[in-house]
Scaffold this motif. Structure first.
Motif, short mmCIF file in Angstrom:
data_model
loop_
_atom_site.label_atom_id
_atom_site.label_comp_id
_atom_site.label_asym_id
_atom_site.label_seq_id
_atom_site.Cartn_x
_atom_site.Cartn_y
_atom_site.Cartn_z
N ILE A 86 0.85 -1.19 0.00
CA ILE A 86 0.00 0.00 0.00
C ILE A 86 0.89 1.24 0.00
CG2 ILE A 86 -1.88 -1.17 1.21
CD1 ILE A 86 -1.14 0.47 3.70
N GLU A 87 0.34 2.32 -0.55
CA GLU A 87 1.03 3.60 -0.55
C GLU A 87 0.24 4.58 0.31
OE1 GLU A 87 1.35 4.68 -4.63
OE2 GLU A 87 2.86 3.13 -5.08
N LEU A 88 0.94 5.48 0.99
CA LEU A 88 0.26 6.46 1.83
C LEU A 88 1.08 7.73 1.91
CD1 LEU A 88 1.98 6.45 4.70
CD2 LEU A 88 0.66 4.38 5.13
N ILE A 89 0.44 8.75 2.44
CA ILE A 89 1.10 10.03 2.69
C ILE A 89 0.93 10.37 4.16
CG2 ILE A 89 1.05 12.52 2.25
CD1 ILE A 89 0.16 11.92 -0.60
N LYS A 90 2.03 10.69 4.83
CA LYS A 90 1.94 11.24 6.19
C LYS A 90 1.71 12.75 6.05
CE LYS A 90 2.51 11.23 10.77
NZ LYS A 90 3.78 10.80 11.38
N CYS A 91 0.69 13.27 6.74
CA CYS A 91 0.33 14.67 6.59
C CYS A 91 -0.14 15.21 7.93
CB CYS A 91 -0.77 14.84 5.53
SG CYS A 91 -2.23 13.79 5.79
N HIS A 92 -0.27 16.53 8.03
CA HIS A 92 -0.78 17.09 9.28
C HIS A 92 -1.43 18.45 9.06
CE1 HIS A 92 2.08 20.38 10.29
NE2 HIS A 92 3.03 19.63 9.73
N GLY A 93 -2.36 18.76 9.95
CA GLY A 93 -2.93 20.09 10.08
C GLY A 93 -2.68 20.53 11.51
N SER A 94 -1.88 21.59 11.69
CA SER A 94 -1.48 22.04 13.04
C SER A 94 -0.85 20.91 13.85
CB SER A 94 -2.67 22.64 13.79
OG SER A 94 -3.08 23.85 13.21
N ARG A 99 5.74 3.60 1.05
CA ARG A 99 5.21 2.37 0.48
C ARG A 99 5.47 1.26 1.48
NH1 ARG A 99 7.47 -1.34 -3.24
NH2 ARG A 99 9.29 0.03 -3.40
N LEU A 100 4.41 0.52 1.83
CA LEU A 100 4.49 -0.49 2.88
C LEU A 100 4.09 -1.86 2.35
CD1 LEU A 100 4.24 2.22 4.52
CD2 LEU A 100 2.96 0.95 6.22
N GLU A 101 4.63 -2.88 2.95
CA GLU A 101 4.19 -4.25 2.73
C GLU A 101 3.29 -4.62 3.90
OE1 GLU A 101 3.55 -7.69 0.83
OE2 GLU A 101 5.03 -6.29 0.03
N ILE A 102 2.05 -4.99 3.61
CA ILE A 102 1.06 -5.28 4.64
C ILE A 102 0.59 -6.72 4.52
CG2 ILE A 102 -1.25 -4.72 5.51
CD1 ILE A 102 0.72 -2.56 6.10
N ASP A 103 0.52 -7.39 5.67
CA ASP A 103 0.00 -8.75 5.69
C ASP A 103 -1.05 -8.84 6.79
OD1 ASP A 103 -0.43 -11.44 5.40
OD2 ASP A 103 1.37 -12.06 6.47
N GLU A 115 9.66 1.79 1.40
CA GLU A 115 10.20 3.03 0.82
C GLU A 115 9.58 4.21 1.55
OE1 GLU A 115 10.80 4.84 -3.70
OE2 GLU A 115 9.17 3.43 -3.29
N LYS A 116 10.39 5.26 1.76
CA LYS A 116 9.91 6.45 2.46
C LYS A 116 10.59 7.67 1.83
CE LYS A 116 9.12 7.70 7.32
NZ LYS A 116 9.45 7.32 8.71
N GLU A 117 9.79 8.60 1.32
CA GLU A 117 10.32 9.76 0.62
C GLU A 117 9.81 11.04 1.28
OE1 GLU A 117 12.71 11.66 -2.03
OE2 GLU A 117 12.46 9.49 -1.92
N PRO A 118 10.69 11.84 1.90
CA PRO A 118 10.23 13.04 2.60
C PRO A 118 9.85 14.18 1.66
CG PRO A 118 12.60 12.89 2.71
CD PRO A 118 12.13 11.63 2.04
#
Length: 326
Positions: A3-11, A286-290, A302-305
């Motif tokens: 799966i692919e994701l984005i780490k994000c934030h508001g305040s 990008r994560l490997e999930i089981d 994988e992790k891209e800032p």
């Protein structure tokens, strides 16, 4: 599966954003809860206050569902909606979009930067209700506006409202804010109790000067957070009700994660609130999930800032310097 994701934030109210619009993941709610419990754990995984799931909608540009770090689902999240709104707008090549949430379809649009070079979005916070049955709050009355609740405290004046998440607010002095009073009240109303059967978000508000307030929130399903968008919106409305601030004018709302702007609008006795603040992307991953019978086994492939975090730190420094005067 990957799966692919984005780490994000508001305040600095932070989230993991997962795009399900192409339906390639085909998560059911059990898997969404499992993911929230596993990936939001700050001790063993990426860590976050919750997961934003972005899905297709039959009537709007996209649908947002949010699962808290404890696996429960929230009906709305203002800080999360800004992040989701930015993602959807950029995905669709738009300046504004309508996002379906559990209780309402809400408008999101790009806004002038709150602070130099910080992606800023305005979201609509509604519907607003003061009916206790909408929280719910079990009391023999229809509303609770600036009144005492002796079961919780003998001195504070509380206001209860749904926006649409349930909120309990109190305006406090500095010594009350620095005590353990908020923690004590919050834990009481979010354990089994006879007032709030579903729990409630608890916010302490400190009046700073005309047009500026500070809000700290114990969020249902999360605990103390750097910020809560619906709580800051509800708190701004409360200060307008008691004439400490004015309707239709932007109010600076400071929090432990930075600051936002809120503006309350009233029409024929009904309220809507504009919540304006950052929507910062921290990194993509990008994560490997089981999925297993015992939960989830995951690994980061994988992790891209993104570079946006450094600029947001300048806004935080600005907010802290301002608060130091009070």
């Amino acid at each position: 599966m990957q799966i692919e994701l984005i780490k994000c934030h508001g305040s600095n109210n932070d989230f993991l954003l997962i795009d399900e619009m192409e339906s390639r993941y085909q998560f059911d709610d059990h898997k969404r809860r499992q993911l929230a419990l596993a990936l939001c754990d700050r001790k063993s995984s990426l860590g976050a206050d919750g997961i934003l799931y972005i899905l297709d909608s039959a009537d709007t540009d996209a649908k947002m569902r949010i699962f808290n770090s404890d696996g429960s689902e929230a009906s709305m999240c203002g800080n999360g909606l800004r992040c989701a709104g930015r993602y959807v707008c950029e995905k669709l090549g738009k300046e504004e979009a309508v996002i379906e949430t559990m209780k309402a379809n809400l408008q999101v649009k790009k806004h002038d930067a709150l602070y130099p070079d910080i992606p800023t979005y305005q979201v609509e916070i509604s519907p607003v209700s003061f009916k206790l049955e909408d929280l719910p709050l079990n009391m023999d009355r229809e509303t609770l506006i600036q009144e005492k609740v002796h079961q919780l405290d003998e001195d504070l004046l509380f206001t209860a409202l749904a926006v649409p998440n349930p909120h309990l607010t109190a305006i406090v002095q500095k010594d009350q804010l620095e005590s353990n009073l908020q923690k004590k009240i919050s834990e009481k109303v979010n354990r089994p109790n006879n007032l709030f059967p579903d729990g409630v978000n608890v916010s302490f508000i400190r009046l700073l000067e005309k047009g500026s307030i500070y809000v700290r929130t114990f969020e249902r399903g999360v605990g103390f957070t750097n910020a809560c968008g619906t709580a800051m919106s509800a708190s701004t409305l409360v200060t307008c009700l008691i004439k400490e601030n004015e309707l239709e004018k932007p109010i600076n709302v400071y929090n432990n994660g930075g600051m936002v702007l809120c503006a309350v609008h009233e029409k024929q006795g009904s309220y809507t609130i504009d919540l304006i603040g950052n929507a910062t992307f921290v990194y993509s991953a990008r994560l490997e999930i089981d999925f297993t019978e015992k939960g989830i086994v995951s690994g980061i492939l994988e992790k891209e800032p993104y570079s946006e975090g450094l600029q947001y730190e300048k806004l935080q420094e600005h907010a802290r310097a301002y608060l130091a005067n009070f």
